[in-house]
Design a protein around this motif. Structure first.
Motif, PDB file in Angstrom:
ATOM      1  N   SER A 122     -12.590  40.499  24.842  1.00 26.64           N
ATOM      2  CA  SER A 122     -13.167  40.382  23.501  1.00 26.64           C
ATOM      3  C   SER A 122     -12.956  38.964  22.985  1.00 26.64           C
ATOM      4  O   SER A 122     -11.944  38.328  23.288  1.00 26.64           O
ATOM      5  CB  SER A 122     -12.511  41.381  22.552  1.00 26.64           C
ATOM      6  OG  SER A 122     -11.168  41.037  22.371  1.00 26.64           O
ATOM      7  N   ALA A 123     -13.935  38.487  22.223  1.00 24.57           N
ATOM      8  CA  ALA A 123     -13.821  37.150  21.638  1.00 24.57           C
ATOM      9  C   ALA A 123     -14.363  37.185  20.216  1.00 24.57           C
ATOM     10  O   ALA A 123     -15.315  37.911  19.933  1.00 24.57           O
ATOM     11  CB  ALA A 123     -14.606  36.142  22.461  1.00 24.57           C
ATOM     12  N   GLY A 124     -13.729  36.420  19.336  1.00 27.61           N
ATOM     13  CA  GLY A 124     -14.146  36.382  17.930  1.00 27.61           C
ATOM     14  C   GLY A 124     -14.905  35.105  17.650  1.00 27.61           C
ATOM     15  O   GLY A 124     -14.591  34.058  18.199  1.00 27.61           O
ATOM     16  N   SER A 125     -15.896  35.209  16.765  1.00 24.86           N
ATOM     17  CA  SER A 125     -16.742  34.056  16.523  1.00 24.86           C
ATOM     18  C   SER A 125     -16.420  33.414  15.174  1.00 24.86           C
ATOM     19  O   SER A 125     -16.032  34.091  14.229  1.00 24.86           O
ATOM     20  CB  SER A 125     -18.194  34.519  16.592  1.00 24.86           C
ATOM     21  OG  SER A 125     -18.925  33.959  15.569  1.00 24.86           O
ATOM     22  N   GLN A 126     -16.615  32.095  15.115  1.00 28.69           N
ATOM     23  CA  GLN A 126     -16.322  31.348  13.882  1.00 28.69           C
ATOM     24  C   GLN A 126     -17.485  31.395  12.911  1.00 28.69           C
ATOM     25  O   GLN A 126     -17.293  31.346  11.723  1.00 28.69           O
ATOM     26  CB  GLN A 126     -16.094  29.875  14.238  1.00 28.69           C
ATOM     27  CG  GLN A 126     -14.674  29.527  14.521  1.00 28.69           C
ATOM     28  CD  GLN A 126     -14.526  28.037  14.768  1.00 28.69           C
ATOM     29  OE1 GLN A 126     -15.475  27.294  14.686  1.00 28.69           O
ATOM     30  NE2 GLN A 126     -13.329  27.614  15.068  1.00 28.69           N
ATOM     31  N   ASP A 127     -18.710  31.443  13.459  1.00 24.89           N
ATOM     32  CA  ASP A 127     -19.852  31.250  12.573  1.00 24.89           C
ATOM     33  C   ASP A 127     -20.617  32.527  12.245  1.00 24.89           C
ATOM     34  O   ASP A 127     -21.261  32.595  11.222  1.00 24.89           O
ATOM     35  CB  ASP A 127     -20.798  30.183  13.145  1.00 24.89           C
ATOM     36  CG  ASP A 127     -20.938  30.289  14.640  1.00 24.89           C
ATOM     37  OD1 ASP A 127     -20.557  31.337  15.187  1.00 24.89           O
ATOM     38  OD2 ASP A 127     -21.423  29.335  15.264  1.00 24.89           O
ATOM     39  N   SER A 128     -20.554  33.562  13.120  1.00 21.48           N
ATOM     40  CA  SER A 128     -21.315  34.770  12.783  1.00 21.48           C
ATOM     41  C   SER A 128     -20.410  35.907  12.303  1.00 21.48           C
ATOM     42  O   SER A 128     -20.901  36.989  12.012  1.00 21.48           O
ATOM     43  CB  SER A 128     -22.122  35.221  13.991  1.00 21.48           C
ATOM     44  OG  SER A 128     -21.235  35.662  14.990  1.00 21.48           O
ATOM     45  N   PHE A 129     -19.096  35.678  12.233  1.00 19.04           N
ATOM     46  CA  PHE A 129     -18.108  36.654  11.722  1.00 19.04           C
ATOM     47  C   PHE A 129     -18.097  37.955  12.530  1.00 19.04           C
ATOM     48  O   PHE A 129     -17.772  39.003  11.997  1.00 19.04           O
ATOM     49  CB  PHE A 129     -18.346  37.001  10.235  1.00 19.04           C
ATOM     50  CG  PHE A 129     -18.541  35.814   9.343  1.00 19.04           C
ATOM     51  CD1 PHE A 129     -18.095  34.555   9.725  1.00 19.04           C
ATOM     52  CD2 PHE A 129     -19.164  35.935   8.113  1.00 19.04           C
ATOM     53  CE1 PHE A 129     -18.267  33.454   8.894  1.00 19.04           C
ATOM     54  CE2 PHE A 129     -19.341  34.834   7.286  1.00 19.04           C
ATOM     55  CZ  PHE A 129     -18.895  33.591   7.684  1.00 19.04           C
ATOM     56  N   GLU A 130     -18.467  37.901  13.804  1.00 22.30           N
ATOM     57  CA  GLU A 130     -18.521  39.123  14.618  1.00 22.30           C
ATOM     58  C   GLU A 130     -17.540  39.028  15.776  1.00 22.30           C
ATOM     59  O   GLU A 130     -17.116  37.936  16.159  1.00 22.30           O
ATOM     60  CB  GLU A 130     -19.934  39.323  15.181  1.00 22.30           C
ATOM     61  CG  GLU A 130     -20.958  39.636  14.122  1.00 22.30           C
ATOM     62  CD  GLU A 130     -22.386  39.518  14.631  1.00 22.30           C
ATOM     63  OE1 GLU A 130     -23.238  40.239  14.100  1.00 22.30           O
ATOM     64  OE2 GLU A 130     -22.643  38.705  15.538  1.00 22.30           O
ATOM     65  N   ILE A 131     -17.218  40.204  16.334  1.00 20.49           N
ATOM     66  CA  ILE A 131     -16.363  40.266  17.521  1.00 20.49           C
ATOM     67  C   ILE A 131     -17.212  40.814  18.661  1.00 20.49           C
ATOM     68  O   ILE A 131     -17.889  41.838  18.499  1.00 20.49           O
ATOM     69  CB  ILE A 131     -15.150  41.187  17.284  1.00 20.49           C
ATOM     70  CG1 ILE A 131     -14.326  40.673  16.104  1.00 20.49           C
ATOM     71  CG2 ILE A 131     -14.283  41.271  18.522  1.00 20.49           C
ATOM     72  CD1 ILE A 131     -13.379  41.700  15.559  1.00 20.49           C
ATOM     73  N   PHE A 132     -17.207  40.129  19.787  1.00 20.48           N
ATOM     74  CA  PHE A 132     -18.012  40.549  20.931  1.00 20.48           C
ATOM     75  C   PHE A 132     -17.107  41.181  21.986  1.00 20.48           C
ATOM     76  O   PHE A 132     -16.025  40.669  22.270  1.00 20.48           O
ATOM     77  CB  PHE A 132     -18.740  39.343  21.531  1.00 20.48           C
ATOM     78  CG  PHE A 132     -19.688  38.697  20.567  1.00 20.48           C
ATOM     79  CD1 PHE A 132     -21.002  39.133  20.466  1.00 20.48           C
ATOM     80  CD2 PHE A 132     -19.272  37.668  19.719  1.00 20.48           C
ATOM     81  CE1 PHE A 132     -21.881  38.546  19.565  1.00 20.48           C
ATOM     82  CE2 PHE A 132     -20.134  37.082  18.816  1.00 20.48           C
ATOM     83  CZ  PHE A 132     -21.458  37.528  18.737  1.00 20.48           C
TER      84      PHE A 132
END
Length: 896
Positions: free
Chosen positions: A466-476
């Protein structure tokens, strides 16, 4: 306690080989590292100067070193005891330092003078540095020193394009001699072996060859009468000085006729140019090996040449990189050449005859951002802002693989639970998986819309990434097996700052700048299980190794502890005052004011889960006890004042009526003076003349073996480990447990009793003696009769013994029997014992790798020998078989 610095192999200053030529001393910032090239090990000495080291001088017998930093403060260091013997201050920046070949004197150059000191002796002295003579002559700063082989004279090069030869003692026919002939700064000067003939090399890549009309034996000592007159003259000079400083020698660039009569004469025999027509390539460093007449020169474009002197025949010309070569050194045999590039932090050792690298290391070009330990604690992976992922071996301190697939800065790295896969997240919008068997990037995970990943987590099975994003506020969420995107978790209203998987369950904790921590249950269709609301932006989350507790650090400087099962807060630590940040040179406000906005940016539990490490934008790492919520210890990561934000108050000496000196940039022709950096700029502006990186701790991790922890800082990757020295730390001690009683019990062959007594006394040498006295056929019996409490003590001892002992099979029998007999009982206490077991596994794994390589090589050799013998048998007649066998023996000997 500090045990090693990885990730930085060379910062600036001169490289030098030790006396036997098998190890290299390299200055890394304000410390020195010793690279043992024969045994493939590197160690950083536990001592530091106040500023970056500029020059290092090694004594000819290899026991002492003089380290001098940017301001001219010197340390006298014992290379054998690895400790500081003496401090000295030269008051001015020093350009070079060199011991005489007989080890009795050493010369340093500062400003336009050369100072000769008596070298520190073998016995203890009150003052180790005694000034012998001061040599004046050059008009500008002096740059380099070289001695004749018998320590009678030395040569000094200068920025005024002249080279001066001085007598170390007062010779009648050589006191000083000035040589010109160059059009640029002198970079290096070298004497020929056993002669006064001299080579001088200048920055515009010109080499002058000077021949002397006198041999070294032809130097005549001063007649005593003249000496007295000279000394009187020197005394008259000294009356004008504040303090008498030994003897002074004043050289003149153009002495009159009378002074040069019956003196040594030099003549220029030849002048050579390194650059071809129309090339303007500055020469930056040089080294000369007297026995083989080998000259190595390094240039500003990263090219180096090997020439044979005095005929100036080119042997090699090669390019290392496109950065300037700052330092060159040749070892005593003349086989290995070391190069240092300060721009990239590169260190190379090149064997020129076979044209191969002996050592090739490079740190991260910019700062390191994150790190991760492998599950057995043997390797460390680091990610840097230069987009590289490097893997380091903790026992040898070398980097053995670098992955360069990322095109932007790496923000997070981690190992999977099997220890053979590395994951890294980057701002280029990819998460990459690297394989440590074949050293390749075998999976690349991306999101549907490109987004910058700021954090990364992998579950305990290694299947879910899992990785968290800085710009879309989502976790993939991705699957490791297929590389497919499984789900996108949305719900946060701010950038995701940190992710962590529970080590025991499939629960993901995500922290965000929207002041919440969300817990997601992976098995229950990714629903939010719980939301913990904090009163400030959350920066980092960490689970305890047993998964029962969650630590959260927020922007207000608090660390809070949560029981995440019931979503209740169990404790908090107010940590802002412990962070104690420094004031940067360009700050308009005091450190105390600035600290109100600072907080911890990285957290990590210790292996047993009882304490927590916290670090941030300051030079301190704090260790707290979780249960008591008190500060146990504060580590000062660096004492290097070449870095910014080291002091809490600005230095009064740098304050003027117009403000700080740093704000008044001398070289910035503009009217505004210095541009204040934009908020959030951590690295400083590289285009300035004065560039100071800021001290900070970007990531902390505890080793799974529980014996060390690592921190990535501005200086590099620092490792702190338990002190394995002599500490008396007994365990349930009685009156009648003494070494003599233990020996008595051993003689009576009561092995179990003796082991328990030795463990109670807890003296390592004694435990080793007792365990090694047990016959191998009785190990089984002794193991079965050991009480449970002492089993883990023995296991811990075995783990540390594996690292140094050669009794491999004997200790393996012990480990095998203990684990077979007590396995079930140990399993119930597995969480507490995990660090010990992992420490044991790391030690056995290391031996396994070494031995298996050796065995495979031997098997291959035997097969090869057999194959050759069969072929020979086919091609020859039967009479020659006896000759054949002899040949084969010599063949296989050669192979082995």
């Amino acid at each position: 306690q500090f045990s090693g610095l990885l990730g930085t192999v060379y910062r600036r200053g001169n490289l030098s080989f030790t006396r036997d030529g098998s190890a290299l001393v390299s200055p890394v910032g304000n410390r020195i590292s010793l690279f043992d090239l024969k045994n493939n090990k590197c160690e950083t000495f536990p001592l530091a100067t106040r500023l970056n080291i500029v020059c290092v001088g090694l004594s000819p017998d290899g026991s002492l070193a003089i380290l001098i930093d940017e301001e001219g403060a010197a340390l006298l260091v014992s290379l054998i005891g690895k400790c500081v013997i003496h401090h000295f201050y030269f008051h001015k920046p020093v350009h070079s330092v060199s011991f005489s070949p007989d080890g009795k004197k050493f010369v340093i150059t500062k400003d336009n003078v050369a100072l000769m000191y008596h070298a520190p002796g073998k016995k203890r002295e009150f003052n180790a540095f005694v000034l012998d003579k001061t040599y004046y002559g050059p008009y500008d700063e002096t740059t380099c020193i070289d001695w004749t082989d018998d320590s009678k004279c030395f040569a000094v090069g200068s920025k005024d394009m002249s080279t001066w030869v001085f007598g170390a003692e007062r010779w009648a026919n050589l006191i000083y001699y000035s040589l010109g002939g160059h059009k640029d700064i002198i970079v290096a000067c070298f004497f020929e072996e056993n002669s006064l003939d001299l080579y001088t090399i200048s920055q515009d890549a010109a080499l002058c060859v000077w021949q002397c009309d006198t041999e070294l034996d032809g130097l005549k000592p001063m007649p005593p009468k003249d000496a007295a007159a000279e000394e009187n003259a020197a005394k008259n000079d000294e009356e004008f000085l504040e303090e008498p400083k030994g003897e002074e020698i004043h050289g003149k660039a153009n002495p009159n006729e009378q002074e040069t009569r019956n003196k040594v004469k030099y003549s220029r025999v030849a002048k050579y140019f390194f650059n071809k027509e129309g090339d303007f390539n500055n020469l930056t460093s040089a080294a000369y090996h007297k026995k083989t007449h080998l000259l190595v020169t390094g240039f500003a474009s990263g090219i180096f040449h090997l020439h044979e002197l005095p005929d100036f025949n080119l042997i090699h010309s090669l390019s290392i990189s496109d950065q300037r070569i700052a330092s060159i050194s040749i070892n005593c045999t003349g086989d290995w050449i070391a190069f240092g590039c300060s721009g990239l932090g590169q260190l190379l050792v090149w064997e020129w005859q076979s044209e191969s690298y002996v050592l090739k290391q490079q740190g991260h070009f910019n700062s390191m951002v994150s790190l991760g330990y492998s599950p057995d604690g043997q390797y460390i992976v680091t990610g840097g802002e230069d987009g590289k992922v490097k893997v380091w071996n903790t026992s040898s301190s070398f980097c053995f693989v670098t992955f360069t697939e990322h095109t932007s800065g790496v923000t997070a790295v981690t190992f999977t639970s099997n220890g053979y896969v590395i994951l890294s997240a980057s701002l280029d919008g990819t998460v990459r998986a690297f394989d440590l068997h074949r050293y390749r990037n075998f999976r690349t995970f991306t999101s549907p819309r490109p987004s910058q990943f700021s954090c990364l987590a992998v579950d305990s099975s290694g299947e879910i990434v899992s990785a968290g994003s800085q710009d879309s506020f989502e976790i993939f969420i991705w699957s490791m097996q297929s590389g497919r995107l499984l789900d996108v978790l949305s719900g946060h209203e701010g950038p995701i700052s940190s992710l962590a998987f529970n080590p025991m369950k499939c629960v993901l904790a995500s922290a965000s700048w929207d002041k919440t921590v969300k817990l997601w249950d992976m098995l229950d269709s990714w629903r939010t299980k719980e939301t913990l609301i904090l009163n400030s932006d959350v920066l980092v989350v960490a689970f305890r190794p047993d998964g029962k507790e969650l630590a959260v650090a927020a922007l207000n400087g608090q660390i809070t502890f949560w029981d995440h099962e019931n979503a209740v807060q169990t404790g908090s630590i107010e940590g802002r005052h412990d962070l104690q940040m420094g004031r940067k040179e360009l700050d308009k406000i005091t450190a105390k004011q600035a600290a109100k906005g600072k907080s911890f940016t990285t957290l990590c539990y210790s292996a047993d889960g009882q304490s927590i490490l916290a670090g941030g934008l300051s030079k301190f790492v704090c260790i707290y006890n979780v249960k008591e919520q008190i500060l146990m210890k504060k580590f000062e990561i660096s004492c290097n004042f070449s870095l910014d934000a080291m002091e809490e108050y600005l230095d009064r000496r740098k304050m003027t009526e117009f403000g700080s000196m740093a704000l008044i940039d001398e070289g910035a022709g503009g009217e505004d003076g210095v541009a204040i950096p934009l908020p959030g700029v951590k690295r400083g502006d590289m285009s300035y003349r004065h560039f100071k990186p800021e001290i900070r701790v970007t990531c902390l991790r505890f080793s799974p073996t529980g014996r060390s922890w690592a921190a990535t800082t501005t200086e590099g990757l620092l490792i702190y480990s338990l002190d394995s020295g002599l500490i008396f730390d007994p365990f349930e001690l009685d009156i009648d447990i003494t070494p003599s009683n233990i020996h008595k019990t051993l003689h009576q062959k009561e092995y179990t009793m003796a082991i328990i007594m030795a463990l109670k006394l807890n003296e390592k040498k004694l435990i080793q003696e007792v365990i090694e006295a047990v016959p191998s056929n009785e190990v089984d019996v002794v193991c079965s009769s050991l009480p449970d409490l002492y089993v883990e003590k023995v296991l811990e001892f075995l783990a540390s013994a594996f690292e140094i002992s050669c009794h491999l099979e004997f200790y393996l029998i012990w480990a095998h029997k203990l684990l077979m007999l007590h396995g079930q009982k140990l399993k119930t206490r597995s969480v507490k014992l995990l660090p010990v077991i992992q420490f044991l596994q790391k030690s056995i794994q290391r031996h396994f790798e070494d031995v298996s390589k050796l065995c495979e090589w031997n098997i291959y050799n035997i097969k090869y020998a057999l194959a050759i013998s069969q072929q020979r048998g086919m091609k020859r007649l039967a009479e020659e078989t006896s000759v054949d066998e002899d040949d084969l023996d010599s063949d296989s000997d050669y192979l082995m």
